[in-house]
Design a protein around this motif. Structure first.
Motif, mmCIF file in Angstrom:
data_model
loop_
_atom_site.group_PDB
_atom_site.id
_atom_site.type_symbol
_atom_site.label_atom_id
_atom_site.label_comp_id
_atom_site.label_asym_id
_atom_site.label_seq_id
_atom_site.Cartn_x
_atom_site.Cartn_y
_atom_site.Cartn_z
ATOM 1 N N SER A 45 14.859 12.728 -1.592
ATOM 2 C CA SER A 45 16.061 12.020 -1.316
ATOM 3 C C SER A 45 16.755 11.936 0.108
ATOM 4 N N ASN A 46 17.006 10.725 0.721
ATOM 5 C CA ASN A 46 17.703 10.723 1.972
ATOM 6 C C ASN A 46 18.784 9.505 1.418
ATOM 7 N N VAL A 47 19.824 9.487 2.407
ATOM 8 C CA VAL A 47 20.998 8.498 1.905
ATOM 9 C C VAL A 47 20.658 7.165 1.535
ATOM 10 N N ALA A 50 19.142 7.495 -1.898
ATOM 11 C CA ALA A 50 19.729 8.447 -2.744
ATOM 12 C C ALA A 50 19.763 7.790 -4.477
ATOM 13 N N TYR A 51 20.319 6.296 -4.410
ATOM 14 C CA TYR A 51 20.516 5.747 -5.577
ATOM 15 C C TYR A 51 19.136 5.827 -6.350
ATOM 16 N N TRP A 75 19.934 14.223 1.640
ATOM 17 C CA TRP A 75 21.026 13.937 0.705
ATOM 18 C C TRP A 75 21.344 14.988 -0.330
ATOM 19 N N SER A 78 22.957 18.024 0.816
ATOM 20 C CA SER A 78 24.288 18.056 1.218
ATOM 21 C C SER A 78 25.244 17.702 -0.051
ATOM 22 N N GLU A 79 24.693 17.052 -0.865
ATOM 23 C CA GLU A 79 25.429 16.596 -2.141
ATOM 24 C C GLU A 79 25.022 17.454 -3.478
ATOM 25 N N THR A 183 22.220 13.736 10.199
ATOM 26 C CA THR A 183 22.401 15.071 9.613
ATOM 27 C C THR A 183 21.416 16.102 10.016
#
Length: 244
Positions: A45-47, A50-51, A75, A78-79, A183
């Motif tokens: 996953s990256n931004v 992500a969804y 992603w 970080s989340e 990032t």
């Protein structure tokens, strides 16, 4: 690519599904997973995706509960708290995932307590999110086995390429700059280079399997211009004929 190669090198059965490259539907992805019967399912996953990554993770948690679903990538790193609180995944790998996934593969998927002790892995354990830091950076990138492209779409990657098929190539990791749109949570701010000799051996492999273009995936490819000149001159000397 490197993650699956590490697993294969250590005799861990692995299946790679690149759903966007093959334009697979969720039922088609599920069918492949049901046929392979994995203990763990890893999703990057990256931004930007992500969804989609969360949607796929939830779908697989519902339809294939036998496996633990792992999210990794920038992603997820970080989340991870939000991911685990909302039960989007069973585990999160924080940082570079190659050797961490190998450790996970050796661990009983039902033993969350043991999984939580692996550095770089966060889980929800007894109502609390475990945090033992990120994975350590891999210092010797030459030690990583080359991606095993036979595990990926049979005809290589063709979208957005000038020559088909094309394959990604990573010659270094890390970037010392602090752009606000980027990032460093995965590869960090220190440049780690592969040797020119190691890169050339991978280029030989890509040429052997019919690659026509290479897509450089470095965080900061042109940081050391003398190094890049050496690499490009080597590519010219060997007459690969790649588009880059």
């Amino acid at each position: 690519g490197y993650l699956s190669s590490i697993l294969l090198q250590n005799n861990v059965p692995v299946q790679v599904i690149d759903a966007p490259a093959e334009n697979l539907t969720q039922p088609e992805i599920l069918q492949r997973i049901q046929d392979f019967k994995p203990d763990y399912i890893g999703i990057t996953s990256n931004v930007a995706i992500a969804y989609a990554s969360v949607c796929e993770a939830l779908y697989l948690k519902i339809h294939y509960p036998k496996a633990k679903v792992i999210l990794g990538g920038p992603w997820a790193s970080s989340e991870y708290i939000s991911i685990l609180e909302n039960k989007f995944a069973d585990l999160v790998i924080r940082g570079e995932g190659e050797y961490v996934f190998l450790e996970i593969s050796k661990t009983d998927p039902g033993n969350l307590a043991m999984l939580s002790k692996i550095q770089g892995v966060s889980v929800m354990l007894n109502g609390k999110i475990t945090d033992n830091g990120q994975t350590p950076y891999i210092q010797d990138l030459d030690s990583l086995p080359f991606p095993k492209w036979h595990l990926f779409p049979k005809n290589g990657y063709t979208r957005t390429a000038r020559a088909h098929p094309f394959y990604p190539l990573q010659t270094s990791r890390g970037c010392p700059y602090g752009c606000i749109n980027c990032t460093k949570i995965i590869h960090g701010m220190k440049i780690r280079n592969r040797s020119i000799e190691n890169i050339v051996r991978e280029l030989d492999y890509i040429k052997e399997i019919g690659g026509k273009e290479i897509a450089i995936e470095d965080d900061m490819f042109n940081y050391d211009l003398k190094r890049i000149k050496r690499l490009l001159l080597e590519i010219i000397k060997r007459k690969y004929g790649f588009k880059i």
